[in-house]
Scaffold this motif. Sequence first.
Motif, short mmCIF file in Angstrom:
data_model
loop_
_atom_site.label_atom_id
_atom_site.label_comp_id
_atom_site.label_asym_id
_atom_site.label_seq_id
_atom_site.Cartn_x
_atom_site.Cartn_y
_atom_site.Cartn_z
N LYS A 1 0.63 -1.29 -0.19
CA LYS A 1 -0.06 -0.09 0.10
C LYS A 1 0.70 1.27 0.00
CE LYS A 1 -3.75 -2.53 0.12
NZ LYS A 1 -4.56 -2.63 -0.88
N ASP A 2 2.06 0.98 0.17
CA ASP A 2 3.15 2.28 0.11
C ASP A 2 2.64 3.40 0.96
OD1 ASP A 2 5.52 3.60 -0.48
OD2 ASP A 2 5.01 4.07 -2.69
N LEU A 3 2.58 3.25 2.20
CA LEU A 3 2.15 4.21 3.12
C LEU A 3 3.19 5.41 3.15
CD1 LEU A 3 -0.06 2.62 5.59
CD2 LEU A 3 -0.84 3.91 3.57
N GLN A 4 4.40 4.82 3.07
CA GLN A 4 5.60 5.88 3.22
C GLN A 4 5.55 6.83 2.18
OE1 GLN A 4 8.49 2.42 3.31
NE2 GLN A 4 8.83 3.31 5.37
N THR A 5 5.32 6.42 1.05
CA THR A 5 5.02 7.70 -0.21
C THR A 5 3.87 8.55 0.20
OG1 THR A 5 6.11 6.33 -2.06
CG2 THR A 5 4.30 8.07 -2.41
N SER B 1 -2.45 4.88 -2.35
CA SER B 1 -0.88 5.12 -2.80
C SER B 1 -0.17 3.86 -3.21
CB SER B 1 -0.16 5.95 -1.69
OG SER B 1 -0.78 5.04 -0.49
N SER B 2 -0.99 2.90 -3.62
CA SER B 2 -0.42 1.41 -3.73
C SER B 2 0.47 1.34 -4.88
CB SER B 2 -1.72 0.48 -3.84
OG SER B 2 -2.37 0.50 -2.76
N ILE B 3 1.35 0.29 -4.77
CA ILE B 3 2.21 0.18 -5.81
C ILE B 3 1.78 -0.92 -6.81
CG2 ILE B 3 4.47 1.02 -4.63
CD1 ILE B 3 4.93 -1.67 -3.99
N SER B 4 0.56 -1.65 -6.22
CA SER B 4 0.04 -2.77 -6.92
C SER B 4 -1.44 -2.90 -6.52
CB SER B 4 0.79 -3.97 -6.59
OG SER B 4 -0.06 -4.95 -7.33
N GLU B 5 -2.34 -3.06 -7.31
CA GLU B 5 -3.72 -2.89 -7.04
C GLU B 5 -4.62 -3.84 -8.12
OE1 GLU B 5 -5.64 -2.58 -4.59
OE2 GLU B 5 -4.68 -1.18 -3.25
N GLY B 6 -5.73 -4.37 -7.75
CA GLY B 6 -6.46 -4.96 -8.86
C GLY B 6 -7.58 -3.72 -9.29
#
Length: 495
Positions: free
Chosen positions: A312-316, A385-390
């Motif tokens: 989910k890339d919460l850091q970004t 902010s995800s790096i991968s999702e459907g």
Amino acid sequence: MAESLYAPRSGAPLVTLLTEGTYPHSHGGVSVWCDQLVGAMPDFDFRVIAVTGTGREALAWELPAHVAEPVSVPMWGPDPAGTAPRGRRLRQLIGTYERFLTALLDPAAESHFAPALYELARAARDGLLAPVLRTDRAVRTLTGVWNRRDLPVYAARPTLHDALTATDLLEHALRPLAAEPPQRGVAHAVSGGIAVLPGLVGRQLHGVPLLLTEHGVYLRERYLGYRTGPYRWPVKALLLGFFRLLAEETYRAAALITPGNRYNRLWEERGGADPQLIRTVYNGVDPAAFPPAGPEPEVPTLSWAGRVDPIKDLQTLIRAFALVRKELPDARLRLFGGTPRGGEAYRERCEALAAELGHADAVTFEGRVDDIRDAYAAGNVVMLSSISEGFPFTLIEAMSCGRATVSTDVGGVREAVGDSGLVVPPREPEAMARAALELLRDPRRRAAMGEAARLRVIEQFTLRQTVDTFRSIYLELALGAHESAAPAWPAEVLA
């Protein structure tokens, strides 16, 4: 767990859901999707073969009476019972395992993957595979393949520790082969990967049609995960070879593939899926269950909902928020969602980042919320902010609630949003911050986007459309409209 009220009904269509780390033991988008399908089809019987962590996970969902008690396949529980065979049977099984390993590492031997997999499945059902993979013989077999000078992996100088690690990981990954496979009805894998293994065996042994739904691309997510994983390259090469060939076999064997977006379809076609057997089916929500969220917060607020997980890339998102706050010092970031077991360290890193950037007072981890609609109402803008999702539920739910959104351009996000939200590249906090500031500074634009987003959901992404589509697919497959291909290996492999 309370005693199951399930009793199979004569004539009711049967669907076996194949899951991994989701329904019915966890929350999250895929679990919501499963619960929606099950709840909307009380005239079907459902079973669940669930790949879990330890096997001690409690149910996270209340199961209706037409769902059988789930069969749990623990990946990391106690070692499976059984004793390794001796003599001729051991030699046969080790020979099969060697062909299996060679297929994972030698492009010229990839055609041996599927026959070897199904022969290993027979050993797993007999209680023999796991005990054999826990022996020194299995480790020596892997080192023997790795030491072939004609294979690229040889140059990486695999160590004994690599062999022990890889053998252990494979033993756990193959555990679902020991599960009792579906024997009738339709097997519906709700992701790729190891959850599919019982469905592949059910197709080969009993001709049960296999339906594959990929919300995210399992293989792509394994590539992303192993890129930063703790293993050396020989281990990664072996495991990624397994996941790649398993994906290709799944695409070959599936009677029908229903990706959650067109982006996934590209991966599936690249993996060898027949384009004629791919149908995109979008996730849907009930617009009445997600009505307009009402007044916005008075303080400029970004909200996010999901599970606290590296993907989910919460850091970004936190870095982007730090840039937003330079322009709007009163801004707040509210993060809603639970932290999966094992994910505590990632959450701590995110909290530490917020403190390091000087914004710990404005970034709050709210935990799970009883009503997810409160998470969307909490923000002027809902972030993803995800790096991968459907095809993410949180996005279309927020859209149904009439909130403007800023999302990363991954998976089916752009298909979901259209012109009703802003889409930015993943892992680019500056672009995310610019988009968030555009919307936070323009209430009229936010309102227009929110109205357009809700209308888009009503027109294209309703739960009724999703359920009706899968109902027709289940009946189509159960009636044999899509017959499985005939087995391509000797009958003794399937015995």
